[in-house]
Design a protein around this motif. Sequence first.
Motif, PDB file in Angstrom:
ATOM      1  N   ALA A  21      -3.273 -10.775  30.717  1.00 14.53           N
ATOM      2  CA  ALA A  21      -3.048  -9.549  31.153  1.00 14.53           C
ATOM      3  C   ALA A  21      -2.117  -8.896  30.144  1.00 14.53           C
ATOM      4  O   ALA A  21      -0.732  -8.793  30.618  1.00 14.53           O
ATOM      5  N   PRO A  22      -1.943  -8.704  28.965  1.00 14.52           N
ATOM      6  CA  PRO A  22      -1.268  -8.381  27.986  1.00 14.52           C
ATOM      7  C   PRO A  22      -0.293  -7.389  28.331  1.00 14.52           C
ATOM      8  O   PRO A  22       1.022  -7.349  28.185  1.00 14.52           O
ATOM      9  N   ARG A  23      -0.846  -5.962  28.758  1.00 18.08           N
ATOM     10  CA  ARG A  23      -0.071  -4.919  29.338  1.00 18.08           C
ATOM     11  C   ARG A  23       0.822  -5.228  30.334  1.00 18.08           C
ATOM     12  O   ARG A  23       2.043  -4.646  30.396  1.00 18.08           O
ATOM     13  N   VAL A  24       0.360  -5.968  31.274  1.00 17.53           N
ATOM     14  CA  VAL A  24       1.286  -6.429  32.454  1.00 17.53           C
ATOM     15  C   VAL A  24       2.369  -7.340  31.942  1.00 17.53           C
ATOM     16  O   VAL A  24       3.503  -6.955  32.293  1.00 17.53           O
ATOM     17  N   ARG A  26       3.733  -7.590  29.146  1.00 20.39           N
ATOM     18  CA  ARG A  26       4.617  -6.561  28.389  1.00 20.39           C
ATOM     19  C   ARG A  26       5.623  -5.970  29.032  1.00 20.39           C
ATOM     20  O   ARG A  26       6.782  -5.740  28.953  1.00 20.39           O
ATOM     21  N   PHE A  27       5.269  -5.103  30.145  1.00 22.36           N
ATOM     22  CA  PHE A  27       6.160  -4.138  30.958  1.00 22.36           C
ATOM     23  C   PHE A  27       6.640  -4.895  32.171  1.00 22.36           C
ATOM     24  O   PHE A  27       7.629  -3.994  32.740  1.00 22.36           O
ATOM     25  N   TRP A  28       6.185  -5.836  32.535  1.00 20.73           N
ATOM     26  CA  TRP A  28       6.494  -6.590  33.863  1.00 20.73           C
ATOM     27  C   TRP A  28       8.208  -6.889  33.900  1.00 20.73           C
ATOM     28  O   TRP A  28       8.629  -7.228  32.864  1.00 20.73           O
ATOM     29  N   PRO A  54       5.376 -12.274  27.472  1.00 25.02           N
ATOM     30  CA  PRO A  54       5.047 -10.948  26.922  1.00 25.02           C
ATOM     31  C   PRO A  54       4.276 -11.622  25.543  1.00 25.02           C
ATOM     32  O   PRO A  54       3.344 -10.638  24.878  1.00 25.02           O
ATOM     33  N   GLY A  57       0.991 -12.822  26.078  1.00 27.92           N
ATOM     34  CA  GLY A  57      -0.027 -11.962  26.985  1.00 27.92           C
ATOM     35  C   GLY A  57      -0.286 -12.227  28.356  1.00 27.92           C
ATOM     36  O   GLY A  57      -1.338 -12.115  28.747  1.00 27.92           O
TER      37      GLY A  57
END
Length: 276
Positions: A21-24, A26-28, A54, A57
Amino acid sequence: MFSVLDTRPVAPGVTRLEIAAPRVARFWKPGQFVIVRVDGEGERIPLTVVDADPAAGHITLIVQAVGYTTRRLSQVPTGGEIADVVGPLGRPSEIEAFGHVAVVGGGVGTAVAFPTARALQGAGNRVTVIVGARTAAHVILADEIRDAGCDLIVATEDGSAGVKGLVTGPLEELIEADIVDRVIAAGPIPMMRAVAETTRSGAIPTMVSLNPIMVDGTGMCGGCRVRVGGEMKFACVDGPDFDAHLVDFDGLARRNRTYLEFERAALEADMPMAAR
Protein backbone atom coordinates in the motif's frame (compact mmCIF):
# COMPACT_ATOMS: atom_id res chain seq x y z
CA MET A 1 -6.82 -4.56 -5.29
CA PHE A 2 -4.04 -4.68 -2.69
CA SER A 3 -1.53 -7.52 -2.61
CA VAL A 4 -0.95 -9.40 0.64
CA LEU A 5 2.80 -10.00 0.67
CA ASP A 6 3.00 -12.05 3.84
CA THR A 7 0.52 -13.63 6.22
CA ARG A 8 1.64 -15.30 9.42
CA PRO A 9 0.15 -16.13 12.85
CA VAL A 10 1.64 -14.29 15.83
CA ALA A 11 -0.64 -15.59 18.61
CA PRO A 12 -3.75 -17.77 18.89
CA GLY A 13 -6.37 -16.13 16.65
CA VAL A 14 -4.04 -13.22 15.80
CA THR A 15 -2.48 -12.72 12.37
CA ARG A 16 0.15 -10.35 10.99
CA LEU A 17 -0.31 -9.18 7.40
CA GLU A 18 2.15 -7.27 5.29
CA ILE A 19 0.34 -5.43 2.50
CA ALA A 20 1.51 -3.46 -0.51
CA ALA A 21 0.00 0.00 0.00
CA PRO A 22 2.52 2.60 -1.22
CA ARG A 23 0.49 5.76 -0.61
CA VAL A 24 -0.44 4.71 2.91
CA ALA A 25 3.14 3.76 3.69
CA ARG A 26 4.38 7.11 2.43
CA PHE A 27 2.11 9.31 4.53
CA TRP A 28 1.36 7.20 7.65
CA LYS A 29 2.33 8.42 11.11
CA PRO A 30 2.09 6.50 14.42
CA GLY A 31 -1.45 6.40 15.77
CA GLN A 32 -3.16 6.50 12.39
CA PHE A 33 -5.27 3.71 10.94
CA VAL A 34 -6.73 2.38 7.70
CA ILE A 35 -10.19 1.19 6.67
CA VAL A 36 -10.03 -2.27 5.09
CA ARG A 37 -12.47 -4.31 3.00
CA VAL A 38 -11.69 -7.92 2.15
CA ASP A 39 -13.82 -7.81 -1.01
CA GLY A 40 -16.07 -5.39 -2.87
CA GLU A 41 -19.18 -6.49 -0.97
CA GLY A 42 -17.60 -6.72 2.46
CA GLU A 43 -17.81 -4.79 5.70
CA ARG A 44 -15.42 -1.89 6.28
CA ILE A 45 -13.27 -2.31 9.40
CA PRO A 46 -10.67 0.02 10.97
CA LEU A 47 -7.20 -1.34 11.72
CA THR A 48 -4.30 0.60 13.20
CA VAL A 49 -1.13 0.47 11.12
CA VAL A 50 1.58 -1.24 13.16
CA ASP A 51 4.48 -0.33 10.89
CA ALA A 52 5.23 1.09 7.45
CA ASP A 53 8.14 0.97 5.03
CA PRO A 54 7.83 4.00 2.74
CA ALA A 55 10.73 2.90 0.52
CA ALA A 56 9.25 -0.54 -0.13
CA GLY A 57 5.64 0.70 -0.08
CA HIS A 58 4.53 -1.83 2.51
CA ILE A 59 2.43 -1.56 5.67
CA THR A 60 1.94 -4.02 8.49
CA LEU A 61 -1.41 -4.80 10.10
CA ILE A 62 -2.23 -7.12 12.99
CA VAL A 63 -5.77 -8.48 13.15
CA GLN A 64 -7.57 -10.60 15.72
CA ALA A 65 -10.18 -12.96 14.30
CA VAL A 66 -13.14 -12.10 16.53
CA GLY A 67 -15.87 -11.50 13.94
CA TYR A 68 -16.89 -12.53 10.44
CA THR A 69 -14.78 -9.94 8.59
CA THR A 70 -11.68 -10.18 10.77
CA ARG A 71 -11.77 -13.94 10.43
CA ARG A 72 -11.96 -13.67 6.63
CA LEU A 73 -9.10 -11.16 6.59
CA SER A 74 -6.97 -13.48 8.72
CA GLN A 75 -7.50 -16.22 6.17
CA VAL A 76 -6.20 -14.27 3.18
CA PRO A 77 -3.01 -16.16 2.23
CA THR A 78 0.39 -14.85 1.25
CA GLY A 79 0.04 -13.85 -2.38
CA GLY A 80 -3.66 -13.12 -2.02
CA GLU A 81 -5.46 -9.81 -2.44
CA ILE A 82 -7.93 -7.62 -0.57
CA ALA A 83 -10.22 -5.03 -2.11
CA ASP A 84 -9.55 -1.84 -0.18
CA VAL A 85 -6.99 -0.25 2.11
CA VAL A 86 -7.99 3.38 2.65
CA GLY A 87 -5.84 5.77 4.65
CA PRO A 88 -3.96 6.86 6.55
CA LEU A 89 -6.89 8.15 8.60
CA GLY A 90 -7.23 9.83 11.98
CA ARG A 91 -4.93 12.19 13.81
CA PRO A 92 -1.39 10.99 14.56
CA SER A 93 -0.45 10.41 18.18
CA GLU A 94 1.14 13.35 19.97
CA ILE A 95 4.89 12.73 19.97
CA GLU A 96 6.87 15.07 22.22
CA ALA A 97 9.51 14.89 24.93
CA PHE A 98 7.23 14.21 27.91
CA GLY A 99 9.75 12.48 30.18
CA HIS A 100 8.83 8.99 31.34
CA VAL A 101 5.86 7.60 29.44
CA ALA A 102 4.04 4.40 30.39
CA VAL A 103 2.41 2.83 27.34
CA VAL A 104 -0.16 0.14 28.13
CA GLY A 105 -1.32 -2.42 25.56
CA GLY A 106 -4.04 -4.95 26.31
CA GLY A 107 -4.17 -8.02 24.06
CA VAL A 108 -4.11 -7.05 20.40
CA GLY A 109 -4.19 -3.43 21.59
CA THR A 110 -0.43 -3.85 21.90
CA ALA A 111 -0.34 -3.55 18.11
CA VAL A 112 -1.99 -0.14 18.46
CA ALA A 113 0.32 0.98 21.28
CA PHE A 114 3.62 -0.22 19.80
CA PRO A 115 4.21 2.33 17.01
CA THR A 116 3.46 5.22 19.35
CA ALA A 117 5.76 3.77 22.02
CA ARG A 118 8.58 3.42 19.49
CA ALA A 119 8.09 6.99 18.26
CA LEU A 120 8.08 8.34 21.81
CA GLN A 121 11.31 6.46 22.54
CA GLY A 122 12.82 7.97 19.41
CA ALA A 123 11.79 11.44 20.59
CA GLY A 124 13.97 11.11 23.69
CA ASN A 125 11.48 9.82 26.24
CA ARG A 126 12.03 6.93 28.57
CA VAL A 127 9.24 4.54 27.61
CA THR A 128 7.97 1.64 29.66
CA VAL A 129 5.55 -0.60 27.77
CA ILE A 130 3.19 -2.74 29.83
CA VAL A 131 1.76 -5.59 27.78
CA GLY A 132 -1.27 -7.47 29.09
CA ALA A 133 -2.36 -10.84 27.77
CA ARG A 134 -4.33 -13.93 28.79
CA THR A 135 -1.32 -16.26 28.58
CA ALA A 136 2.29 -16.27 27.40
CA ALA A 137 1.11 -17.50 24.00
CA HIS A 138 -1.03 -14.36 23.58
CA VAL A 139 1.82 -11.87 24.15
CA ILE A 140 2.67 -10.06 20.90
CA LEU A 141 5.44 -7.72 19.74
CA ALA A 142 7.65 -8.29 22.79
CA ASP A 143 10.84 -8.54 20.72
CA GLU A 144 9.94 -5.48 18.67
CA ILE A 145 9.31 -3.45 21.82
CA ARG A 146 12.70 -4.39 23.25
CA ASP A 147 14.43 -3.71 19.92
CA ALA A 148 12.93 -0.20 19.96
CA GLY A 149 14.76 0.47 23.23
CA CYS A 150 11.67 0.50 25.43
CA ASP A 151 11.46 -1.12 28.85
CA LEU A 152 9.01 -4.02 28.80
CA ILE A 153 6.75 -5.37 31.54
CA VAL A 154 4.49 -8.33 30.73
CA ALA A 155 1.39 -9.14 32.77
CA THR A 156 -0.55 -12.34 32.07
CA GLU A 157 -3.80 -13.42 33.66
CA ASP A 158 -2.49 -16.93 34.40
CA GLY A 159 1.07 -15.90 35.32
CA SER A 160 2.62 -17.94 32.50
CA ALA A 161 4.76 -14.93 31.49
CA GLY A 162 5.89 -11.89 33.45
CA VAL A 163 3.82 -10.96 36.46
CA LYS A 164 0.49 -12.55 37.21
CA GLY A 165 -2.45 -10.18 37.07
CA LEU A 166 -3.75 -7.18 35.18
CA VAL A 167 -1.82 -4.32 33.58
CA THR A 168 -3.00 -1.94 36.29
CA GLY A 169 -0.77 -3.72 38.83
CA PRO A 170 2.57 -2.76 37.23
CA LEU A 171 1.15 0.65 36.32
CA GLU A 172 0.26 1.35 39.94
CA GLU A 173 3.81 0.42 40.97
CA LEU A 174 5.28 2.89 38.48
CA ILE A 175 2.92 5.60 39.67
CA GLU A 176 3.74 4.92 43.33
CA ALA A 177 7.42 5.33 42.46
CA ASP A 178 6.51 8.81 41.17
CA ILE A 179 8.32 8.33 37.86
CA VAL A 180 5.46 8.52 35.35
CA ASP A 181 4.80 11.77 33.47
CA ARG A 182 2.28 10.50 30.95
CA VAL A 183 0.26 7.34 30.22
CA ILE A 184 -1.08 6.01 26.93
CA ALA A 185 -3.37 2.97 26.68
CA ALA A 186 -4.90 0.89 23.92
CA GLY A 187 -6.96 -2.27 24.24
CA PRO A 188 -10.33 -3.50 25.47
CA ILE A 189 -12.69 -0.87 26.83
CA PRO A 190 -12.67 -2.25 30.43
CA MET A 191 -8.87 -2.15 30.43
CA MET A 192 -8.70 1.44 29.17
CA ARG A 193 -11.31 2.47 31.73
CA ALA A 194 -9.27 0.81 34.50
CA VAL A 195 -6.13 2.62 33.36
CA ALA A 196 -8.02 5.92 33.38
CA GLU A 197 -9.20 5.33 36.94
CA THR A 198 -5.70 4.32 38.03
CA THR A 199 -4.22 7.62 36.86
CA ARG A 200 -7.14 9.91 37.71
CA SER A 201 -6.35 10.62 41.37
CA GLY A 202 -2.80 11.62 40.54
CA ALA A 203 -3.96 13.75 37.61
CA ILE A 204 -1.43 12.04 35.35
CA PRO A 205 -2.14 12.99 31.72
CA THR A 206 -3.59 9.87 30.12
CA MET A 207 -4.56 9.20 26.52
CA VAL A 208 -6.53 6.26 25.15
CA SER A 209 -6.77 5.10 21.55
CA LEU A 210 -10.42 4.36 20.76
CA ASN A 211 -11.57 1.91 18.12
CA PRO A 212 -15.37 2.16 18.01
CA ILE A 213 -17.62 1.04 15.18
CA MET A 214 -16.60 2.83 11.97
CA VAL A 215 -17.91 2.74 8.41
CA ASP A 216 -16.33 5.39 6.20
CA GLY A 217 -13.55 6.78 8.40
CA THR A 218 -14.29 10.38 7.35
CA GLY A 219 -16.84 11.48 9.97
CA MET A 220 -19.76 11.45 7.54
CA CYS A 221 -21.54 8.33 8.83
CA GLY A 222 -21.38 9.25 12.52
CA GLY A 223 -21.01 5.63 13.54
CA CYS A 224 -17.88 6.24 15.60
CA ARG A 225 -19.27 9.04 17.73
CA VAL A 226 -18.19 9.08 21.36
CA ARG A 227 -18.82 11.59 24.12
CA VAL A 228 -15.63 13.21 25.43
CA GLY A 229 -15.81 15.90 28.08
CA GLY A 230 -19.53 16.25 27.49
CA GLU A 231 -19.07 16.90 23.77
CA MET A 232 -19.77 14.53 20.90
CA LYS A 233 -16.66 13.59 18.96
CA PHE A 234 -16.00 11.40 15.95
CA ALA A 235 -13.16 8.98 16.68
CA CYS A 236 -12.18 8.74 13.01
CA VAL A 237 -11.45 12.45 12.52
CA ASP A 238 -11.16 13.90 16.03
CA GLY A 239 -9.17 10.90 17.30
CA PRO A 240 -8.52 8.08 17.68
CA ASP A 241 -6.55 9.39 20.71
CA PHE A 242 -8.55 11.13 23.45
CA ASP A 243 -8.09 12.28 27.04
CA ALA A 244 -8.94 9.15 29.03
CA HIS A 245 -10.29 11.13 31.97
CA LEU A 246 -12.95 12.73 29.76
CA VAL A 247 -14.16 9.70 27.77
CA ASP A 248 -17.68 8.38 28.41
CA PHE A 249 -16.71 4.71 28.59
CA ASP A 250 -20.28 3.61 29.39
CA GLY A 251 -21.58 5.14 26.18
CA LEU A 252 -18.63 3.76 24.21
CA ALA A 253 -19.30 0.25 25.50
CA ARG A 254 -23.01 0.45 24.65
CA ARG A 255 -22.28 1.62 21.11
CA ASN A 256 -19.73 -1.17 20.54
CA ARG A 257 -22.38 -3.75 21.51
CA THR A 258 -24.90 -2.44 18.96
CA TYR A 259 -24.28 -5.06 16.29
CA LEU A 260 -23.33 -8.07 18.40
CA GLU A 261 -26.39 -10.06 17.36
CA PHE A 262 -25.79 -9.30 13.67
CA GLU A 263 -22.16 -10.32 14.04
CA ARG A 264 -23.12 -13.54 15.75
CA ALA A 265 -25.61 -14.36 12.99
CA ALA A 266 -22.98 -13.68 10.29
CA LEU A 267 -20.51 -15.98 12.01
CA GLU A 268 -23.06 -18.76 12.41
CA ALA A 269 -24.11 -18.49 8.76
CA ASP A 270 -20.48 -18.81 7.66
CA MET A 271 -19.58 -21.60 10.07
CA PRO A 272 -19.69 -25.25 8.92
CA MET A 273 -22.52 -27.16 10.62
CA ALA A 274 -20.11 -29.57 12.30
CA ALA A 275 -18.32 -26.71 14.03
CA ARG A 276 -21.43 -25.11 15.54
